[in-house]
Design an enzyme around this catalytic site. Structure first.
Site, PDB file in Angstrom:
ATOM      1  N   CYS A 168     -38.465 109.282  -3.598  1.00 21.24           N
ATOM      2  CA  CYS A 168     -37.069 109.592  -3.929  1.00 21.24           C
ATOM      3  C   CYS A 168     -36.390 110.473  -2.884  1.00 21.24           C
ATOM      4  O   CYS A 168     -35.177 110.682  -2.937  1.00 21.24           O
ATOM      5  CB  CYS A 168     -36.953 110.203  -5.310  1.00 21.24           C
ATOM      6  N   ASP A 184     -22.132 181.546 -15.716  1.00 20.25           N
ATOM      7  CA  ASP A 184     -22.140 180.202 -15.112  1.00 20.25           C
ATOM      8  C   ASP A 184     -23.423 180.041 -14.303  1.00 20.25           C
ATOM      9  O   ASP A 184     -24.128 179.021 -14.396  1.00 20.25           O
ATOM     10  CB  ASP A 184     -20.890 180.035 -14.222  1.00 20.25           C
TER      11      ASP A 184
END
Lengths: 888, 98
Positions: free
Chosen positions: A265, A666
């Site tokens: 094929c 902080d």
């Protein structure tokens, strides 16, 4: 005249099997049971066991190649015996050559650098359909692959090739059995029906369908709901380009198209020939035994060898000799004619010969240009050949590449015969096969040449990898009193000092100026003391450009240093798109957006911090406010980190008490969050722990005695050290909560952090509702790390929970000593107002990237609970005590 | 409590005859049969078939079949052919004497 049996098959393969008798079902069940047992037993075989069986099978196939080829031609009346011998040999010898040293049992591949191991797992029972065109070679090939991969196969040959196929299966089975293969490893259906196929395709015990055959068989396989390798028809276009070696090309095409009378094929179907060489090429074909059809002959062929109803080739022509086809349709050709060549003017239903023809009939097309040739090839490719095979003959690499780009074919064969080229290992290094995967174009799951790896489940054993981590900080940090003197050591032609009005007012700018080398031109750019806005950055970049600055000194708190970082970025890389660079990411190393590495100019950034909190002088972060679009742009990349950090406490001696407390907390939050972060490492732990120790010792002193030089100095160092920790380990849920709350109620960052901090320690120390996935940590350790902090601070406690409780209590005492409000309620926010804000706060906090390195993954409801805890405040130590009991 | 009515050590080379003999000894009064597979490192298709037949026979006679020390490779074979639900599996404590 010519029946269309194969064409009928295309549409009539049933998916249901209701018509099977009980006896037939019992027979099929017997086959499956036998195959399943064989496959199960096969799982015990070692690689050596398997290889001991494969080799004699290959030798048996080679020995019987001629016998099987003869049987195939006699039974099917298709093809050429001599060519079928070659096919049988390719299917055995060439396949063996490819698989002999490959591992297919146990560990088959190892990737030590990726900590990955691939382990083979057999499929079990394979139901295999084999075609009429390549019957015995396909059986030989599939048997060898199956044994190599420890699978059992039930064969269902094409009914018109049953005898030769069952003989091939018998030869393979008996040889395999003699060398130790399990009984029942191969079986071949006896005189089966399409209902048998349908039944087996849907059988639970069948693991894979390997269908090589017509479109009907392939479609049925894919429709069965089982994993399938469906390999069907093609329509191979060939481009014969003017630069090609024409002699080679013509011979190769003849070899390929006449091989086994064109039954493969992958063989050539339509040759598109450049105008300049068209006549020459046809003459060469004619010289070598091709018959060039005239218009009348072409029309005759189109009417006869192609079914006018379906548009497909007539099955009776498949695999027949050119002379037989000519005689059959009434063409007069020379007796030695190998090939019929029919010129066509286009592709599609109105040009019947443009479809697949598995016999020695080739269409040719005359192309006026490369562009036209490629387009016709694309048309042929799309007329039934998608995903299959295409061929080009050319010496022009550009044309070859273009052909490869525009044609959708699993195999693009260059300067060699299509059919034998596609089989692999003869003309090229493709994997040898008898089954061509056609990709999604052909309705297949693969474009590969089907091989042993398609007969295996490949398992991947993935070991946990030790993810690479990092510790990146500016390479020069100068600290202690008068460290600013070091600025003198950095040569600069022109320096721009970026600062805020207060720094200029209190004389800090002058201190820096006095430290500059005499020859340096200094310009001072004063910007507002607030989170930098776009227009401030734009103005700053203009200034830097105007003075062609080679050095930037940022003198101020976090806002000034952030502004300087962004100005430097835009000054050095004007094309940098800040919005794009701010795109979110999960892992710094895998982020989508890359910061610019090419720079127009280069300027040294020296950051001199005038607060003891953000640590911006060493961090890779910067925040920008885009007022025009109402958004904040947060940038994070190590290229933003200043080149030099100056941590000189003389610049913080006059900090007000409130700012001292806010920035100090902080800093403590940075250190505590980095300490328990899922990105924490021994490097960041060292910094985090030291910063925590310094804050607990010196923050109260700096707050109560602002002129205490030692306390100021140590707090300034603590802020920088904590920043080095969180620059590399990031922060956590405390920051996510504080960002959301601070933004909504206009509360200073340090103060917002303080309101959350004791609650977050208690939260992280408890057993998480949801653990945070992290390749960096082993087990949950947050509570243990808090306990270590408590030990470091000498807080006492005999158990982890006691120590955590003491840490929470110590944090609360510190906050009290610094005069912080200890609940959100104390800020004057009513319960109703806070309740209304909770949904937004929770959403904002959840959207904040800070918590992604938190050790515990916060649920939305938990974020809301944390906000409420902070609202009510106080009593955390007691609550922590209760929750810690769970952890223990 | 079930009584062990038979105990049989299976020899790898004689799985089929051993199971046949064991099957002949199965009586119809329930109880338990223990088959020691510690010497069986691999089984062949005929042995799988014999085990299937033995399991059927034991079912018919309400006898529980316990397989002892089946190695994991053989266990996987039995799993693949769906035979594991037909048997009970036990392993000897590696610290205890034979």
């Amino acid at each position: 005249m010519i029946t269309s049996e194969a064409v009928k098959e295309r549409v009539e393969i049933p998916l249901a099997s209701e018509t099977l008798s009980e006896e037939r079902i019992a027979y099929l069940e017997g086959l499956v049971s036998q195959a399943r047992t064989a496959a199960a037993v096969f799982t015990q075989f070692s690689q050596e066991d398997v290889d001991r069986i494969v080799k004699p099978m290959v030798l048996a196939g080679l020995e019987q190649a001629q016998h099987l080829a003869r049987l195939a031609v006699e039974e099917t009346k298709i093809g050429v015996m001599e060519d079928k011998v070659i096919k049988n040999m390719v299917a055995t010898e060439f396949a063996y050559n490819y698989i002999k040293d490959k591992r297919t049992v146990g560990v088959i591949r190892e990737f030590p650098e990726r900590n990955l191991v691939e382990i083979a797992e057999p499929i079990g029972v394979i139901f295999s359909l084999t075609p009429i065109t390549n019957p015995t070679s396909t059986v030989l090939f599939k048997c060898i692959m199956a044994i190599k991969t420890r699978n059992a196969v039930i064969f269902s040959p094409h009914p018109k090739a049953w005898r030769c196929c069952s003989e091939a299966v018998r030869i393979m089975y008996e040889t395999a059995l003699r060398h130790g293969a399990p009984e029942g490893v191969f079986t071949c259906l006896e005189s089966h029906t399409l209902q048998d196929n349908a039944y087996l395709m849907k059988h639970k015990a069948v693991g894979l369908i390997d269908a090589t055959g017509g479109p009907g068989a392939v479609k049925a396989a894919y429709s069965s709901g089982k994993p399938a390798l469906g390999v069907g028809p093609g329509n191979t276009p060939v481009y014969l380009e003017k630069t090609a070696d024409l002699n080679t090309a013509v011979v190769d095409i003849i070899i390929s198209k006449t091989f086994d009378n064109g039954t493969i094929c992958a063989s050539e179907q339509t040759v598109v020939i450049d105008d300049e060489i068209y006549d020459l090429v046809l003459n060469k074909f004619a010289e070598l035994g091709a018959h060039i059809c005239n218009d009348k002959e072409t029309k005759l062929l189109a009417r006869t060898v192609i079914d006018p109803e379906t548009g497909f080739m007539q099955p009776l022509a498949v695999g027949q000799k050119a002379t037989d086809i000519a005689r059959f349709v009434g063409l007069s050709v020379k007796p030695n004619t190998k090939l019929l060549i029919a010129p066509i003017q286009g592709v599609g239903r109105e040009h019947p010969l443009s479809v697949e023809k598995l016999f020695p009939l080739l269409s040719v097309y005359r192309a006026k240009s490369v562009d036209e040739a490629l387009k016709v090839c694309v048309d042929v490719n799309h007329a039934g050949g998608l995903g299959h095979t295409a061929v080009i003959f050319s010496r022009n690499d550009e044309v070859i590449r273009k052909f490869g780009e525009v044609i959708n074919a699993g195999r693009l064969i260059v300067n060699s015969p299509g059919s034998i080229g596609a089989l692999g290992a003869v003309y090229n290094d493709l994997v040898p096969t008898l089954s061509f995967g056609c990709g999604t174009g052909g309705g297949n799951s693969t474009t590969d040449n089907v091989n042993i790896y398609h007969y295996l489940n490949i398992k991947r054993l993935a070991r946990r990898t030790q993810a690479h981590m990092w510790f990146r900080v500016p390479n020069q940090i100068y600290f202690n009193m008068n460290a600013v003197e070091n600025v003198r050591n950095f040569p600069s032609r022109c320096t721009v000092i970026i600062t805020n009005p207060a720094m200029e007012h209190i004389g800090h700018v002058d201190i820096v100026r006095r430290c500059m080398p005499e020859q340096t031109h200094v310009h001072v750019l004063v910007i507002p003391d607030a989170e930098p806005e776009v227009k401030v950055v734009v103005h700053g970049v203009e200034t830097l450009n105007f003075y062609k600055a080679d050095q930037i000194i940022a003198l101020g708190g976090g806002s000034v240093i952030d502004a300087a970082k962004i100005m430097k970025l835009k000054y050095e890389s004007p094309e940098a798109d800040l919005q794009e660079l701010a795109a979110p990411f999960l892992d710094l190393r895998k982020r989508v957006v890359q910061y610019p590495t090419e720079k127009l100019t280069r300027a040294r950034l020296i950051a001199i911090s005038t607060t003891s909190g953000t640590g911006s002088e060493v961090t890779p972060f910067a925040v920008l406010t885009d007022k025009e679009h109402g958004r904040k742009v947060t940038l994070a990349d190590y290229s933003l980190s200043p080149d030099v950090a100056i941590v000189d406490p003389q610049f913080v001696m006059s900090m007000p008490k409130g700012l001292t407390a806010d920035t100090g907390i902080d800093c403590l939050t940075h250190a505590l969050e980095a300490g328990v972060s899922s990105y924490a490492s021994p490097y960041t732990d060292a910094d985090a722990m030291q910063a925590i120790r310094l804050v607990f010792k010196y923050l109260p002193i700096a707050y109560e005695n602002p002129r205490d030089e030692e306390a100021r100095c140590m707090m300034h160092n603590a802020a920088c050290i904590a920043a080095m920790a969180f620059s590399n380990a990031s922060v956590g849920v405390n920051h996510a909560l504080a960002h959301a709350f601070g933004a909504r109620f206009g509360v200073a960052h340090g103060r917002a952090n303080a309101l959350m901090l004791p609650h977050v320690i208690a939260y992280n120390a408890a057993v998480p509702t949801k653990f945070m996935p992290s390749p960096y940590t082993q087990g949950y350790v947050a509570h243990k790390k808090y306990a270590t902090v408590a030990d470091l601070l000498g807080l006492g406690g005999n158990t982890i929970e006691e120590k955590v409780k003491n840490l929470v209590a110590a944090t609360e005492q510190l906050l009290d000593r610094l005069g912080f409000p200890r609940s959100i309620a104390e800020l004057g926010i009513s319960r109703e107002e806070f309740e209304r804000a909770i949904p937004d706060l929770t959403k904002l906090a959840f959207d904040d990237p800070s918590w992604r390195s938190n050790p515990r993954m916060p649920l939305m409801s938990e974020l809301a609970d944390l906000f409420w805890s902070a609202y009510h405040g106080r009593g955390v130590a007691q609550a922590a005590n209760a929750s810690q009991k769970q952890t223990a | 409590m079930a009584t062990i009515s038979a105990w049989l050590k299976i020899d790898e080379e004689r799985v089929v005859p051993a199971l046949r003999e064991a099957g002949e000894k199965l009586n119809g009064d329930g109880g338990e049969v223990l088959l020691d597979f510690s010497c069986v490192s691999r089984i062949v298709p005929s042995a799988v078939k014999a085990m299937e037949n033995f399991a059927r026979l034991a079912d018919d006679r309400a006898v529980k079949v316990v397989l002892r020390d089946v190695n994991v490779d053989v266990y996987k074979v039995l799993k693949l052919v769906k035979l594991t639900p037909r048997f009970s599996f036990v392993s000897r404590d590696p610290r205890s004497p034979d």
